[in-house]
Design a protein around this motif. Structure first.
Motif, short mmCIF file in Angstrom:
data_model
loop_
_atom_site.label_atom_id
_atom_site.label_comp_id
_atom_site.label_asym_id
_atom_site.label_seq_id
_atom_site.Cartn_x
_atom_site.Cartn_y
_atom_site.Cartn_z
N LYS A 116 0.83 -1.21 0.00
CA LYS A 116 0.00 0.00 0.00
C LYS A 116 0.86 1.26 0.00
N LYS A 117 1.96 1.24 0.75
CA LYS A 117 2.83 2.42 0.79
C LYS A 117 3.76 2.44 -0.41
N THR A 118 4.45 1.35 -0.63
CA THR A 118 5.31 1.20 -1.81
C THR A 118 4.80 0.01 -2.60
N ARG A 119 4.49 0.24 -3.84
CA ARG A 119 3.87 -0.82 -4.65
C ARG A 119 4.52 -0.85 -6.03
N LEU A 120 4.81 -2.05 -6.48
CA LEU A 120 5.38 -2.22 -7.82
C LEU A 120 4.35 -1.85 -8.88
N PRO A 121 4.79 -1.49 -10.06
CA PRO A 121 3.84 -1.23 -11.14
C PRO A 121 3.11 -2.52 -11.51
N ILE A 148 10.41 -1.68 -14.84
CA ILE A 148 10.99 -1.69 -13.50
C ILE A 148 11.99 -0.55 -13.32
N LEU A 149 12.81 -0.29 -14.33
CA LEU A 149 13.80 0.78 -14.22
C LEU A 149 13.13 2.15 -14.15
N ASP A 150 12.05 2.33 -14.93
CA ASP A 150 11.32 3.60 -14.89
C ASP A 150 10.67 3.80 -13.52
N TRP A 151 10.12 2.72 -12.98
CA TRP A 151 9.49 2.79 -11.66
C TRP A 151 10.54 3.16 -10.60
N GLY A 159 16.85 6.13 2.17
CA GLY A 159 17.21 6.85 3.38
C GLY A 159 16.26 7.98 3.70
N ASN A 160 15.39 8.32 2.78
CA ASN A 160 14.46 9.43 2.97
C ASN A 160 13.10 9.03 2.39
N PRO A 161 12.41 8.06 3.03
CA PRO A 161 11.19 7.50 2.46
C PRO A 161 10.08 8.50 2.21
N LYS A 162 10.11 9.64 2.93
CA LYS A 162 9.03 10.62 2.73
C LYS A 162 9.47 11.76 1.82
N GLY A 163 10.70 11.66 1.33
CA GLY A 163 11.22 12.76 0.51
C GLY A 163 10.83 12.62 -0.93
N ARG A 164 11.47 13.47 -1.75
CA ARG A 164 11.20 13.44 -3.18
C ARG A 164 11.87 12.24 -3.82
N PRO A 165 11.36 11.77 -4.93
CA PRO A 165 12.01 10.66 -5.63
C PRO A 165 13.45 10.99 -5.98
N ALA A 166 14.26 9.94 -6.05
CA ALA A 166 15.68 10.13 -6.35
C ALA A 166 15.86 10.87 -7.66
N GLY A 167 16.73 11.89 -7.63
CA GLY A 167 17.04 12.60 -8.86
C GLY A 167 16.10 13.75 -9.16
N ARG A 168 14.99 13.86 -8.44
CA ARG A 168 14.05 14.95 -8.72
C ARG A 168 14.49 16.19 -7.97
#
Length: 268
Positions: A116-121, A148-151, A159-168
């Protein structure tokens, strides 16, 4: 792994090609008698995978050899090399497709499948499943390597589960996809016209999309319909949902109803 360019087949499809029961195919281990036949499944997988192209060639050769009373001389088409972004990967292979620094444990990854929190495509392909109420039940799911790579690119740093996606660099919403919106609207229209008979297969053929994609679109349209029905009838039951959406399994209708109530509560 199913390399790009291969039509996948499992034991049932193989048995059908050779005109035998799946039990007979498995008991005789006929795949071991076909020289050059390559198994595509990873070690430890419960489902054997083959190239349908290789199976068809092997069957044709066996028929030829039988007609002239000689041993088959198998000359099977080669299986393309793996490594393409369009290769189809099972759940465990999908995890290994990520850079090592981005991998989680296998148990966590399996939890992402229905999390529910983190879900695969949603999977790009299912082999061996059956459609029930617009959902594929059973079989085995596969994801394109690119999916999978796009997801993963949009997955928050561990390390920052509530932060912005990596690279954004900055917070911004994704612009609407006109084609996706058109498909959603068409699904709503068809569901209104055929509320109890519309299937994912019918929708997929109308939209020209893969059945797995059509299932997601149809389920979203059904959810919207149930949310709308709840506004007029807060006492809506699972049986009511079945009548209004054409779902045959009560548990599926109940799950959809629970999601609709949750969505309504969030909106408030």
């Amino acid at each position: 792994m199913i390399p790009n360019g291969v039509t996948p087949a499992d034991d049932q499809i193989a048995a059908d090609i050779f005109g035998v029961s799946v039990g007979y195919w498995q008991d005789t281990k006929h795949w071991e008698k076909i020289r050059g036949l390559k198994l595509l499944n990873r070690k430890g997988s419960r489902r054997r995978l083959y190239s349908k192209e290789q199976l068809l060639a092997a069957r044709a050769e066996e028929e030829r050899a039988k007609a002239v009373n000689e041993q088959p001389r198998y000359d099977l088409p080669p299986v393309p090399a793996s490594g393409s972004l369009d290769d189809l990967l099972d759940l465990e292979e999908s995890l290994q497709a990520l850079p090592e620094s981005r991998r989680v444990t296998l148990s966590t990854w399996k939890g992402y499948r229905y999390g529910k929190k983190t879900r695969l495509p949603e999977p790009d392909f299912n082999l061996g499943g059956k459609e029930v109420d617009g959902e594929v039940v059973g079989g085995e799911d596969f994801w394109r390597r690119q999916t999978i790579l796009d997801w993963d690119k949009n997955r928050p740093d561990r390390g920052n589960p509530k932060g912005r996606p990596a690279g954004r660099k900055e917070s911004q919403s994704r612009p609407p996809n006109p084609q996706a919106e058109e498909r959603k609207e068409r699904a709503r229209q068809l569901l209104a016209e055929h509320p109890t008979t519309l299937t994912a297969k019918m929708l997929g053929e109308d939209l020209g999309v893969h059945p797995v994609h059509a299932e997601r679109i149809l389920r979203a349209a059904r959810l919207e319909r149930v949310i709308s029905l709840l506004k007029d009838n807060p006492g809506l039951t699972a049986e009511d949902v079945q009548r209004e959406t054409g779902l045959h399994v009560t548990s599926h209708a109940r799950k959809l109803l629970d999601e609709a109530r949750g969505a309504g509560a969030d909106a408030r």
